[in-house]
Write an enzyme that holds these catalytic residues in place. Structure first.
Site, PDB file in Angstrom:
ATOM      1  N   HIS A  12       0.823  -1.211   0.000  1.00 33.40           N
ATOM      2  CA  HIS A  12       0.000   0.000   0.000  1.00 33.40           C
ATOM      3  C   HIS A  12       0.859   1.265   0.000  1.00 33.40           C
ATOM      4  O   HIS A  12       0.362   2.338   0.302  1.00 33.40           O
ATOM      5  CB  HIS A  12      -0.908   0.025   1.226  1.00 33.40           C
ATOM      6  CG  HIS A  12      -1.808  -1.149   1.343  1.00 33.40           C
ATOM      7  ND1 HIS A  12      -2.769  -1.438   0.399  1.00 33.40           N
ATOM      8  CD2 HIS A  12      -1.892  -2.130   2.281  1.00 33.40           C
ATOM      9  CE1 HIS A  12      -3.421  -2.536   0.758  1.00 33.40           C
ATOM     10  NE2 HIS A  12      -2.895  -2.974   1.891  1.00 33.40           N
ATOM     11  N   HIS A  37      -7.448  -4.580  -1.124  1.00 33.82           N
ATOM     12  CA  HIS A  37      -6.831  -5.884  -1.358  1.00 33.82           C
ATOM     13  C   HIS A  37      -7.563  -6.632  -2.474  1.00 33.82           C
ATOM     14  O   HIS A  37      -7.363  -7.822  -2.653  1.00 33.82           O
ATOM     15  CB  HIS A  37      -6.870  -6.746  -0.083  1.00 33.82           C
ATOM     16  CG  HIS A  37      -6.358  -6.045   1.123  1.00 33.82           C
ATOM     17  ND1 HIS A  37      -7.121  -5.824   2.250  1.00 33.82           N
ATOM     18  CD2 HIS A  37      -5.143  -5.494   1.379  1.00 33.82           C
ATOM     19  CE1 HIS A  37      -6.412  -5.178   3.151  1.00 33.82           C
ATOM     20  NE2 HIS A  37      -5.211  -4.965   2.646  1.00 33.82           N
TER      21      HIS A  37
END
Length: 335
Positions: free
Chosen positions: A58, A220
Site C-alpha cells: 500500500h 486488497h
C-alpha cells in the site's frame, strides 16, 4: 508478470532495506525487530508515541508516514497481511517515552487481533496504550454496521491529526480524542479499473473486464458494491463524491478536506482530471474545500484505480492538518 524484483518471497525484506537506506536521515530499522521501522529520535522525551502498521503493498502507507510530527514507529506486514503481534509490540516499545502510545490503524480483523495482543503485552511492561481504528470505507459495510467498515486512504488524515497533536504536547487522551474525531469525520470510496498482482502469486488476483469498472473495490481486491460500464471521469467523480456526501448526510454546508489517491498505476494526469469534477460537485452543494491532497497516498500494488476521501473539518482539525510534518509520503511546510 514482469516486475523489478529479486525473490518474490523476500520482497518485503528488500523493500524495507531499500526504504531505510533511502531515508536514513530521519528513519531507521528497529534493532529488536526487522519488521519495525522507527523515527531516529523516537522515543521523544515528553511526547506521546504514535504507532501504526499494516500489510505491505500500500506504499507509501504505512512506512511512508514515519517521520517528523507524524508516526513514530510502524509495524510492517507481508503483502496485504497484518504484521504479527510481536511487530506491533516492538513498535509500541520503540515509540514509548513514558507518556503513553496511541496506536492508529485500519479496521481489519487481523490487525485488530494482533494490535490487541500487542497492547496486552505492552501493558504487562507498564506501557499505557490506547488505540483508534479508521473505518472510512463506506463500501465495506452499510451505515447500520459502520463499526465493521475497513480503514483505507482516509487513515492518512487520522495519522496527520494525531501526530500533530502529539507533537504539540497533547496528552494520550488528547491524541486519542483528535484521532477519533478525524476517523469519525472521514469517508472514503474506491473505484477500480484493473486488478493488482501479488508478487508471490505472479498473476492478477481478480479480473475486471475491459470497458468495465468496479465501484467500492477494496484495497486488497475485495469485491465492491457493483460492477458497471466505464463512465467518463466527470461522471465517476460525481458518483463517488455524491456517495460520500450521502453517507455523511450533512444538513448544512461544511468545510471539507479532500484526499484523492491513486491505487498504484493511475496516472497523476487522470487524478487532476477527476479532482476538477470533484470540486465542482462540492461547490454546487456550497461546501468549501479547505485542504487538498492529490497523489499516491495509499495504494494497492499495481492496481489501476482511485480512492476518494472526504473529511469534515472543524478549526482544530484544519490547524492540525496544516501543522508541519516531514515524511517520505507527506510533507507539510510551515506557511
Amino acid at each position: 508478470m514482469q516486475r523489478f524484483i529479486n525473490n518474490p518471497e523476500f520482497i518485503v525484506d528488500d523493500l524495507i532495506k531499500g526504504y531505510v537506506k533511502a531515508y536514513k536521515g530521519f528513519i531507521e530499522k528497529s534493532a529488536n525487530n526487522d519488521r519495525v521501522v522507527k523515527r531516529k529520535n523516537s522515543p521523544e522525551t515528553g511526547k506521546v508515541g504514535i504507532v501504526t502498521g499494516g500489510g505491505s503493498g500500500h506504499e507509501p502507507a504505512f512506512l511512508g508516514y514515519v517521520g517528523e510530527n507524524m508516526v513514530d514507529a510502524v509495524a510492517v506486514g507481508e503483502v496485504f497481511a497484518s504484521p504479527p503481534a510481536e511487530a506491533f509490540y516492538d513498535a509500541i516499545l520503540e515509540a514509548d517515552s513514558g507518556e503513553g502510545v496511541a496506536c492508529l490503524f485500519g479496521n481489519y480483523a487481523g490487525d485488530n487481533m494482533n494490535v490487541k495482543m500487542a497492547i496486552q503485552m505492552a501493558e504487562e511492561e507498564g506501557v499505557n496504550v490506547k488505540f483508534v481504528t479508521a473505518k472510512d470505507d463506506i463500501a465495506s459495510s452499510p451505515k447500520e454496521t459502520r463499526h465493521r467498515r475497513h480503514g483505507i486512504a482516509g487513515g492518512v488524515y487520522m495519522w496527520k491529526a494525531g501526530g500533530a497533536k502529539a507533537a504539540l504536547g497533547g496528552t494520550l487522551d488528547d491524541v486519542i480524542a483528535v484521532a477519533q474525531k478525524a476517523a469519525d469525520n472521514t469517508r472514503s470510496i474506491c473505484v477500480g479499473l484493473s486488478s493488482c498482482t501479488i508478487p508471490a502469486a505472479g498473476t492478477p488476483n481478480f479480473e475486471i473486464e475491459e470497458g468495465m469498472m468496479e465501484i467500492g473495490i477494496g484495497h486488497h481486491g475485495e469485491p465492491g458494491i457493483r460492477v458497471e460500464k466505464l463512465k467518463s471521469a466527470a461522471e465517476i467523480a460525481a458518483m463517488m463524491t455524491d456517495a460520500l456526501l450521502d453517507d455523511f448526510a450533512f444538513d448544512r454546508e461544511q468545510n471539507i478536506a479532500v484526499l484523492l489517491s491513486g491505487l498504484g498505476s493511475t496516472p497523476k494526469m487522470e487524478l487532476y482530471v477527476l479532482y476538477d469534477a470533484i470540486e465542482e460537485v462540492l461547490k454546487k452543494q456550497n461546501h468549501r474545500v479547505e485542504v487538498v491532497l492529490i497523489g499516491d497516498y495509499a495504494t494497492s500494488l499495481d492496481m489501476n484505480g482511485i480512492s476518494l476521501s472526504l473529511m469534515k473539518l472543524d478549526n482544530e482539525l484544519k490547524e492540525l492538518l496544516a501543522y508541519p510534518a516531514k515524511t517520505s509520503g507527506l510533507t507539510i511546510i510551515r506557511s
